[in-house]
Design an enzyme around this catalytic site. Sequence first.
Site, mmCIF file in Angstrom:
data_model
loop_
_atom_site.group_PDB
_atom_site.id
_atom_site.type_symbol
_atom_site.label_atom_id
_atom_site.label_comp_id
_atom_site.label_asym_id
_atom_site.label_seq_id
_atom_site.Cartn_x
_atom_site.Cartn_y
_atom_site.Cartn_z
ATOM 1 N N CYS A 147 -18.694 0.956 -29.785
ATOM 2 C CA CYS A 147 -18.959 0.167 -28.564
ATOM 3 C C CYS A 147 -19.789 0.934 -27.552
ATOM 4 C CB CYS A 147 -17.656 -0.309 -27.920
ATOM 5 S SG CYS A 147 -16.484 -1.011 -29.070
ATOM 6 N N ARG A 170 -25.907 -10.121 -32.476
ATOM 7 C CA ARG A 170 -24.707 -10.393 -31.675
ATOM 8 C C ARG A 170 -24.760 -9.547 -30.403
ATOM 9 N NH1 ARG A 170 -22.115 -5.769 -31.820
ATOM 10 N NH2 ARG A 170 -22.047 -4.544 -33.732
ATOM 11 N N GLY A 171 -23.895 -9.874 -29.462
ATOM 12 C CA GLY A 171 -23.789 -9.047 -28.279
ATOM 13 C C GLY A 171 -23.010 -7.784 -28.594
ATOM 14 N N GLY A 172 -23.041 -6.830 -27.676
ATOM 15 C CA GLY A 172 -22.263 -5.614 -27.864
ATOM 16 C C GLY A 172 -23.051 -4.476 -28.473
ATOM 17 N N GLY A 197 -17.776 -9.309 -30.602
ATOM 18 C CA GLY A 197 -19.226 -9.414 -30.358
ATOM 19 C C GLY A 197 -19.671 -10.760 -30.886
ATOM 20 N N THR A 226 -20.764 -0.913 -34.120
ATOM 21 C CA THR A 226 -19.415 -0.920 -34.689
ATOM 22 C C THR A 226 -19.508 -0.665 -36.188
ATOM 23 O OG1 THR A 226 -17.253 -2.021 -34.605
ATOM 24 C CG2 THR A 226 -19.129 -3.387 -35.260
ATOM 25 N N HIS A 257 -17.612 -1.738 -39.989
ATOM 26 C CA HIS A 257 -16.649 -2.539 -40.737
ATOM 27 C C HIS A 257 -16.311 -1.805 -42.033
ATOM 28 C CE1 HIS A 257 -17.478 -5.807 -38.003
ATOM 29 N NE2 HIS A 257 -18.755 -5.815 -38.333
#
Lengths: 79, 229
Positions: free
Chosen positions: B174, B76-78, B145, B81, B83
């Site tokens: 981020c 994914r982009g970004g 993302g 992160t 979770h």
Amino acid sequence: MVKVILPELGEGIKEATICYWHASEGKSVKRDEDLVEIATDKATFNVPAPSSGVIRKIFHKDGDIVKVGGLIAEIDEKD
Amino acid sequence: MKSLKIIDLGYSSYKASYQIQKKILNEIIKDESGDTLIMAEHPNVITLGRKGGADHIYATTRFLDAKGIEVLEVDRGGDVTIHGPGQLVTYPLFNLRRHKKDILFFIKRLEEVLEKTVRHYGLVKDGTIDLTGLWVGGKKVAFIGIGISHWATYHGTSLNVNNDLKYFSIIKPCGIDGLRVSSLKEMLNKEISMDEIKDVIKEKYCEVFEFDNTSEREKNAVLAKKEAS
């Protein structure tokens, strides 16, 4: 020779980073299969092969920043 | 009529959820499936987007192993992160050929969904911060993302609802220095029902992306859980 260019990604995006080539020079690809993954700030985008053939030339390596409309590869349809 | 299929995976591992995403994404690309929204909560897991370097993780491997926190590089982009339980993750698998082939437009719509969701609980977006995601009172509460293949989207958003925020201290979220995070629970000083907020966010997705209704929730949820197991 078919030119592969960095496609339009929408308003406000003028360039993207090359992340990962799914194929290398000399390899065969089929039309519409993922050719290269590019990324903007928060998105990745898979650029599909515009035609079937052999990749003759890759113009940008991983990490390069390319402008929208820029030439990134050439595919030879004859092979 | 534009219909949105809902799949609620409940508490599901990141990897299992990703496999289901990719399966449905391929169906959407082949036009065998319509737009689908997957919702889930994940066990603690750190994911690195294409921008994220491992140097944005402060915790040692020993700490991560002891806590059972996996680190995954994802498409994914970004940046980085994390979770965890109590965080609501949504994966909108949408065919943008039927919406608008515009990455930033799609990301702005996701921000709108998140903004409307927290507004339901009386929280107002911090408009002074011009960065992707959702910020309330100078703190980031939601993250975005995405990935796109053949103009079909995958990956998506995560919203801090009741999750334990201390885990954010083991990363540089981020990739932004000094980023402060919060959750709905912290801001409202009460636990939020995950079932309720799922209903709210589902409704906001319909509103923002102009779906007329949602469908096959139960059927798909059962199917997805079976596939995930």
